[in-house]
Design a protein around this motif. Sequence first.
Motif, mmCIF file in Angstrom:
data_model
loop_
_atom_site.group_PDB
_atom_site.id
_atom_site.type_symbol
_atom_site.label_atom_id
_atom_site.label_comp_id
_atom_site.label_asym_id
_atom_site.label_seq_id
_atom_site.Cartn_x
_atom_site.Cartn_y
_atom_site.Cartn_z
ATOM 1 N N SER A 155 0.818 -1.211 0.000
ATOM 2 C CA SER A 155 0.000 0.000 0.000
ATOM 3 C C SER A 155 0.854 1.265 0.000
ATOM 4 O O SER A 155 0.468 2.290 -0.561
ATOM 5 C CB SER A 155 -0.941 0.004 1.212
ATOM 6 N N VAL A 156 2.016 1.208 0.630
ATOM 7 C CA VAL A 156 2.907 2.371 0.685
ATOM 8 C C VAL A 156 3.485 2.660 -0.704
ATOM 9 O O VAL A 156 3.474 3.800 -1.180
ATOM 10 C CB VAL A 156 4.041 2.138 1.699
ATOM 11 N N LEU A 157 3.950 1.619 -1.363
ATOM 12 C CA LEU A 157 4.531 1.802 -2.691
ATOM 13 C C LEU A 157 3.467 2.163 -3.712
ATOM 14 O O LEU A 157 3.717 2.957 -4.633
ATOM 15 C CB LEU A 157 5.261 0.529 -3.107
ATOM 16 N N ASP A 158 2.269 1.614 -3.561
ATOM 17 C CA ASP A 158 1.172 1.983 -4.461
ATOM 18 C C ASP A 158 0.840 3.465 -4.323
ATOM 19 O O ASP A 158 0.514 4.136 -5.313
ATOM 20 C CB ASP A 158 -0.070 1.146 -4.156
ATOM 21 N N GLY A 164 3.529 9.063 -9.577
ATOM 22 C CA GLY A 164 4.642 9.121 -10.504
ATOM 23 C C GLY A 164 5.990 8.708 -9.968
ATOM 24 O O GLY A 164 6.997 8.786 -10.688
ATOM 25 N N TRP A 165 6.055 8.271 -8.703
ATOM 26 C CA TRP A 165 7.344 7.810 -8.185
ATOM 27 C C TRP A 165 7.688 6.463 -8.807
ATOM 28 O O TRP A 165 6.813 5.698 -9.223
ATOM 29 C CB TRP A 165 7.301 7.705 -6.657
ATOM 30 N N LEU A 166 8.969 6.158 -8.837
ATOM 31 C CA LEU A 166 9.480 4.973 -9.512
ATOM 32 C C LEU A 166 9.909 3.920 -8.497
ATOM 33 O O LEU A 166 10.613 4.234 -7.526
ATOM 34 C CB LEU A 166 10.677 5.351 -10.387
ATOM 35 N N ARG A 167 9.498 2.691 -8.728
ATOM 36 C CA ARG A 167 9.953 1.601 -7.869
ATOM 37 C C ARG A 167 11.432 1.328 -8.126
ATOM 38 O O ARG A 167 11.903 1.423 -9.264
ATOM 39 C CB ARG A 167 9.135 0.342 -8.119
ATOM 40 N N ASP A 170 16.173 -2.703 -8.068
ATOM 41 C CA ASP A 170 16.688 -3.840 -7.308
ATOM 42 C C ASP A 170 15.736 -4.300 -6.216
ATOM 43 O O ASP A 170 15.773 -5.466 -5.816
ATOM 44 C CB ASP A 170 18.043 -3.484 -6.687
ATOM 45 N N GLN A 171 14.906 -3.374 -5.712
ATOM 46 C CA GLN A 171 13.966 -3.717 -4.634
ATOM 47 C C GLN A 171 12.571 -3.195 -4.968
ATOM 48 O O GLN A 171 12.053 -2.321 -4.267
ATOM 49 C CB GLN A 171 14.430 -3.104 -3.305
ATOM 50 N N PRO A 172 11.944 -3.685 -5.998
ATOM 51 C CA PRO A 172 10.643 -3.140 -6.413
ATOM 52 C C PRO A 172 9.525 -3.329 -5.392
ATOM 53 O O PRO A 172 8.535 -2.611 -5.437
ATOM 54 C CB PRO A 172 10.341 -3.904 -7.707
ATOM 55 N N GLN A 173 9.705 -4.263 -4.470
ATOM 56 C CA GLN A 173 8.692 -4.504 -3.457
ATOM 57 C C GLN A 173 9.004 -3.800 -2.133
ATOM 58 O O GLN A 173 8.264 -3.978 -1.155
ATOM 59 C CB GLN A 173 8.554 -6.012 -3.196
ATOM 60 N N ALA A 174 10.085 -3.024 -2.118
ATOM 61 C CA ALA A 174 10.489 -2.450 -0.834
ATOM 62 C C ALA A 174 10.975 -1.013 -0.913
ATOM 63 O O ALA A 174 11.235 -0.405 0.126
ATOM 64 C CB ALA A 174 11.598 -3.307 -0.214
ATOM 65 N N SER A 186 11.759 3.658 1.738
ATOM 66 C CA SER A 186 12.304 2.309 1.687
ATOM 67 C C SER A 186 11.909 1.532 2.929
ATOM 68 O O SER A 186 11.839 2.083 4.039
ATOM 69 C CB SER A 186 13.834 2.380 1.577
ATOM 70 N N LEU A 187 11.641 0.253 2.742
ATOM 71 C CA LEU A 187 11.339 -0.656 3.842
ATOM 72 C C LEU A 187 12.589 -1.471 4.128
ATOM 73 O O LEU A 187 13.060 -2.219 3.270
ATOM 74 C CB LEU A 187 10.178 -1.580 3.468
ATOM 75 N N GLY A 188 13.140 -1.283 5.330
ATOM 76 C CA GLY A 188 14.379 -1.985 5.629
ATOM 77 C C GLY A 188 14.780 -1.825 7.077
ATOM 78 O O GLY A 188 13.946 -1.565 7.955
ATOM 79 N N GLU A 189 16.068 -1.963 7.315
ATOM 80 C CA GLU A 189 16.594 -1.912 8.675
ATOM 81 C C GLU A 189 16.269 -0.574 9.336
ATOM 82 O O GLU A 189 16.403 0.482 8.731
ATOM 83 C CB GLU A 189 18.104 -2.133 8.657
#
Length: 273
Positions: A155-158, A164-167, A170-174, A186-189
Motif C-alpha cells: 500500500s505504501v509503494l502503491d 509518478g514515483w518509480l519503484r 533492485d527492490q521493487p517490493q520495498a 524504503s522498507l528496511g533496517e
Amino acid sequence: MEAPLYPEFPPDSSTPCGGQPAFWVGPRHLAGDDGRLYDVVADTLVGLGWKSLTIVRGRHERDEAPEDRQVLRSTVLHISPDALRWAQWNLADEPFHLGDLPIAWQISARADTSSPLASWSSYFTPDVPGEAVTDFLLALDARDEPTVPLAGPESVLDAVAAHGWLRDIDQPQAAATDPTFTSHISLGEVPPLIQDADPHALTAEDDETGPAGWQAWAEPALGAPCLWAASFAASVPHDLVAAFAASLSSTAPVLRRVLPEATQDRLLRAPAI
C-alpha cells in the motif's frame, strides 16, 4: 532540473509591506516545512481535540532573578482523548538525530491504556512537509485501533507510484524514489533508538537484522546533507505510512513563504495572489 514557473519572482524577494511573499510551490517533497512544522501540526491536533501539556525544566540558582533562569528542557506533549496516541515536540528538548538531523516530532501509539509504553513510534525531522505529517496524524486519529495493521507494505509503494514515483529496480517490493531521484522511501533496517514494542526489535543480535520499518528522506544532491528524514518503527501499520507517503508525493502545490536553500532551484513556484 526543474525551473521556476515565474523566474522574475525570486523566492527571497520582498513585498512592498516588507513581509515575505507567499508562493504556491511543488514538488511537495522538496518544499520544506515553511519554518512552521510545530504550528501546522499543533493546530491540527487542537482541531482534533487532543490535549496539550508543556513540561519545562530548568536551573534556578539562589538569589537569581526569574528572568535569568536557565531553561534546560522544554517538551510539548499532545495526547488524544482516548490516550492511545500522542505526539511530542522534541526540537526544543535534547533530541537524538536521524540522518544527522534533529528529531522534531515523535508520534506514538499503544494498543490500550494498561501499558505506559508505546507499541510503536514514528519520527520526523524539520523540513518534513507539514502536510504529510498532518495527513499521517489524521489517519491515525481516525483509527479505532491504532496498532492494528489494515494493509500490507504494498500500500505504501502503491501510494507513491500513483503520483509518478518509480519503484527501485533492485527492490521493487520495498523501495521507491521520485522521478528526480532526490526523495526516497524504503522498507528496511530501522535506525538505532527507534522505539518499537515488537520483542524481535529488542532481542536482535548485532549480526542479525531486526523487523523492517519504513524510512523516508530527501537528499538534494548525491552525498549532500539530507533536507529531511522520517522513520517509522517496524510496528507502525503500513496503511498509516501509506497516508504519509501519499501526501508526501502528492502533486498538489503547497503554500510557502520560506523555501529550503538546498532545493530552491528544483522547485516550481507561482506567486500566491
